[in-house]
Write an enzyme that holds these catalytic residues in place. Structure first.
Site, mmCIF file in Angstrom:
data_model
loop_
_atom_site.group_PDB
_atom_site.id
_atom_site.type_symbol
_atom_site.label_atom_id
_atom_site.label_comp_id
_atom_site.label_asym_id
_atom_site.label_seq_id
_atom_site.Cartn_x
_atom_site.Cartn_y
_atom_site.Cartn_z
ATOM 1 N N ASP A 52 38.450 33.016 33.094
ATOM 2 C CA ASP A 52 37.881 32.940 34.432
ATOM 3 C C ASP A 52 37.387 31.519 34.708
ATOM 4 O O ASP A 52 36.728 30.904 33.863
ATOM 5 C CB ASP A 52 36.716 33.939 34.534
ATOM 6 C CG ASP A 52 36.049 33.931 35.885
ATOM 7 O OD1 ASP A 52 36.703 34.317 36.870
ATOM 8 O OD2 ASP A 52 34.873 33.521 35.957
ATOM 9 N N GLU A 66 42.676 30.762 34.915
ATOM 10 C CA GLU A 66 42.433 30.753 36.353
ATOM 11 C C GLU A 66 42.135 29.288 36.665
ATOM 12 O O GLU A 66 41.025 28.809 36.399
ATOM 13 C CB GLU A 66 41.257 31.642 36.737
ATOM 14 C CG GLU A 66 41.031 31.680 38.244
ATOM 15 C CD GLU A 66 39.798 32.482 38.639
ATOM 16 O OE1 GLU A 66 39.830 33.106 39.717
ATOM 17 O OE2 GLU A 66 38.801 32.462 37.895
#
Length: 715
Positions: free
Chosen positions: A348, A384
């Site tokens: 993330d 990401e």
């Protein structure tokens, strides 16, 4: 209680079969107490002074301790927020290396190291004990019978990812025992496995399963941190997803789930949140890292270390410049691979991990360490590739070994099917693996993780149904959630009836899914999109742990049809190597042949010319994929040969007659394989078409043809 000096490694609480070694890093602490909790509801706390310190690690060994023991720490040192120091021994803290957490946080003011409401805010010091309201760490016995568990190690070019939520996937499943629903064990059940296998995916990507907390402001509004992007421990499986109990049973339950997935040939990828923790900004609670060594674990503002550097929008960022923080993350990653047998990670806001000073450094220490690690470098690594800081959007800039969530793919495909102008050129790049982003750095088409939707944003059904977000249930007057990527509706031109709109929206879902599965790169499907799940227009359901986000299993006929359509296009992708190449297209003639691996076709059946790509109004494109021009060997070195396929896409709001092109050096006819104008993708008894004949493309429609070569009898 017997107390021995113990060892500084490994960090955390380690059961060796005779006793437990406790080791905690703190660079700036002056004293550390190990707190042992025993008894029933009213736990009795025993504090043990850890007198041994080696290389900034405090350690002690308890020969009488056993698995299941509850513990925590109290760490002494200066409380000087202006200097970045926030020690407060009145606060019980979680071990960053704990392998399991028992209980949940009961929110009250004692969790904050300062007096809430004090005029000096966090410069004050609170002396209330928070232990009665804190979860506790658990000593875990790691023994587990893995048997002959073998990682599937599915090659990237054959991978199909399915992003799912542990709880939401089974919470409403009628064939899963009600007591099990929402747990790791439920995911390991035959009902779930049968569904995933019938769908055809090869890997599940689980939303965060590291132990996380529910923000106080959400709990006070009757909401929760449903997605789980609020980590408080990087080693413990989230106890809220366990059925068998949280005194270490969650570890074995998670392992059983992974073992079951592997037995069926499905990989397990974890969405991990190493960029920040759930402790928030300088006014957040003191639950673990902040009280153990604030200056070591967090990025502090250089000019005023009272405050945090925040690249994540959550209030803090982990300090990747500190070797012990890097060690924490690497130890966590290695633990989940070696002990928990997971197959990969999706990082993330990965750009945050690459920031050494302020700029994102793609050759940063974090990447160097991972590339050199013999364990972590061998699993699937997905970034990401953005964060909220300046220069944080780094799609295409991560190094070899990494794949990326391709935000450019998502945006381009959405724009194309919405009917925006000037999208043919960008679309061609996205359909062919985004060579403009990845080829120059030596990566392959599978560096691109292609997706249309994910947990964050609209579902696929909502994407084609709503022009505005509807986040009222989040309690922020619809102000939360991104305003980007809105207005992706199917764009019905002129007045029309409701039935036509419904049919068009259903077709757009089929268009998006077929584009995704027929693109080079690795497709990722968001769980529920394959059967029309709706969140009623809420594009930010991070706090909605209810039927808005839980998947329904009582499907309407149209939802069942979409599910069967999705299974079919996944099967087509798996059967045809032309859709999953390991190398980028060359687009030129093969040796001793006039065949080309890819040819771009206009609606008149002719090859696209340079000026055609700049046609403002062009929305129809053909992609001719030559099956015997793949020019790639398989795992055994044999050449890969496939059929020649023709993919037609029409994003225009009017029908389009498409002339089917000839195939060089081939004689034969075109056979229709799929057309998204129908719910199944099939058109019964559709005749074979000769090259040069026209095929009527419906408005906003996808069609796939296979070339059937003529067979001549030898005289």
């Amino acid at each position: 209680m017997k107390i021995w000096p113990g060892q500084p490694y490994p960090l955390g609480a380690t059961w060796d079969g005779s006793g437990v070694n406790f080791a905690l890093f703190s660079e700036n602490a002056t004293k550390v107490e190990l707190c042992i909790f025993e008894g029933g509801q009213g736990l009795t706390e025993t504090r043990i002074l850890m007198t041994e310190q080696t290389d900034q690690v405090w350690h002690v060994y308890l020969p009488e301790a056993r698995p299941g023991l509850l513990y925590g720490y109290r760490v002494h040192g200066p409380y000087v927020p202006e200097q970045g120091q926030r020690f407060n021994p009145f606060k019980l803290l979680l071990d960053p290396y704990a392998k399991a957490i028992s209980g949940i946080i009961e929110w009250n003011d004692s969790h904050f190291s300062y007096e809430i409401g004090h005029p000096d805010e966090d410069l004050s010091m609170d002396q209330r004990d928070n232990a009665p309201y804190m979860p506790k760490c658990v000593v875990v016995d790691q023994a587990f019978s893995w048997g002959n568990d073998v990682p599937p190690r599915t090659p990237w070019d054959r991978t199909i990812i399915y992003e799912m939520h542990v709880k939401g996937f089974t919470r409403l499943h009628p064939k899963v025992d009600e007591a099990l629903r929402g747990s790791y064990e439920a995911l390991a059940g035959a009902e779930v496995m049968d569904y995933l296998l019938s769908l055809g995916i090869t890997a599940v990507e689980l939303l965060p399963v590291h132990q996380f907390i529910h923000d106080r402001h959400l709990v006070e509004r009757g909401l929760t941190n449903y997605w789980g992007y609020n980590t408080i421990n990087f080693f413990s499986p989230h106890a809220g997803y366990t059925f068998h109990g949280d005194r270490g049973q969650q570890v074995a339950e998670f392992k059983t789930m992974v073992k079951t997935f592997h037995r069926e040939g499905i990989e397990v990828i974890l969405d991990v949140v190493y960029n920040h923790t759930g402790e928030g900004n300088h006014l957040g609670p003191s639950l673990s890292f902040r009280g153990i060594d604030n200056a070591a674990y967090y990025r502090l503002a250089q000019d005023n270390p009272r405050y945090y550097v925040d690249y994540t929008g959550t209030g803090n960022s982990l300090n990747m410049r500190h070797p012990r923080t890097l060690q924490l993350i690497m130890d966590s990653l290695r633990y989940w691979v070696t002990e928990m047998h997971v197959d990969g990670f999706r990082f993330d806001l990965a750009s945050t991990l690459a920031r050494e000073l302020h700029a994102v450094d793609r050759l940063g220490a974090f990447f160097d360490i991972i590339h050199q690690d013999p364990v972590i470098s061998q699993v699937k690594l997905i970034a990401e590739p953005w964060d909220l800081g300046e220069g944080g959007y780094q799609v295409g800039n991560f190094p070899v070994l990494w794949t990326e969530w391709n935000g450019e793919y998502r945006d381009t495909v959405r724009r194309y099917w919405k009917g925006d102008e000037r999208q043919l050129g960008p679309l061609a790049y996205r359909l062919t693996g985004s060579s403009d982003l990845y080829e120059r750095t030596g990566r392959r088409p599978y560096a691109s993780i292609n997706f249309i939707t994910c947990h964050d944003g609209f579902t696929l059904r909502d994407l084609v149904s709503y022009n505005e977000k509807h986040n009222e249930a989040n309690g922020e007057e619809n102000r939360d959630g991104s305003d980007n990527n809105l207005s992706w509706n199917c764009g019905v031109e002129g007045p029309t009836d409701d039935l036509t709109i419904i049919k068009l929206r259903a077709r757009q879902q089929r268009n998006f899914l077929s584009t995704l599965l027929f693109s080079q790169g690795v497709p990722m499907i968001f769980a529920g999109d394959e059967r029309g799940h709706t969140k009623q227009g809420n594009n930010n359901t991070y706090c909605q742990d209810n039927e808005l986000t839980w998947l329904r299993w009582d499907l309407a006929p149209s939802e069942k049809a979409l599910l069967e359509f999705t299974k079919r296009i996944i099967r087509i992708r798996r059967e045809h190597p032309v859709f999953r190449r390991r190398n980028f297209f060359r687009g030129r003639a093969m040796v001793n042949s006039s065949l080309r691996d890819v040819t771009w076709i206009r609606p008149d059946g002719r090859e696209m010319k340079e000026q055609d790509w700049y046609n403002v109004y062009a929305r129809c494109l053909g992609v001719l994929l030559t099956g015997d021009a793949i020019d790639e060997p398989d795992e055994r070195g044999n050449p890969i040969v496939d059929e020649t396929l023709l993919l037609l896409l029409n994003a225009h709001y009017e029908p389009m007659a498409f002339v089917l092109p000839p195939v060089a050096e081939r004689t034969g006819q075109w056979e229709l394989v799929l057309d998204t104008r129908t719910t199944t993708g099939r058109r019964r008894r559709y005749p074979l078409l000769e090259p040069g004949e026209s095929y009527e493309m419906e408005s906003r429609c996808t069609a796939l043809f296979r070339f059937c070569e003529a067979v001549f009898d030898e005289e």
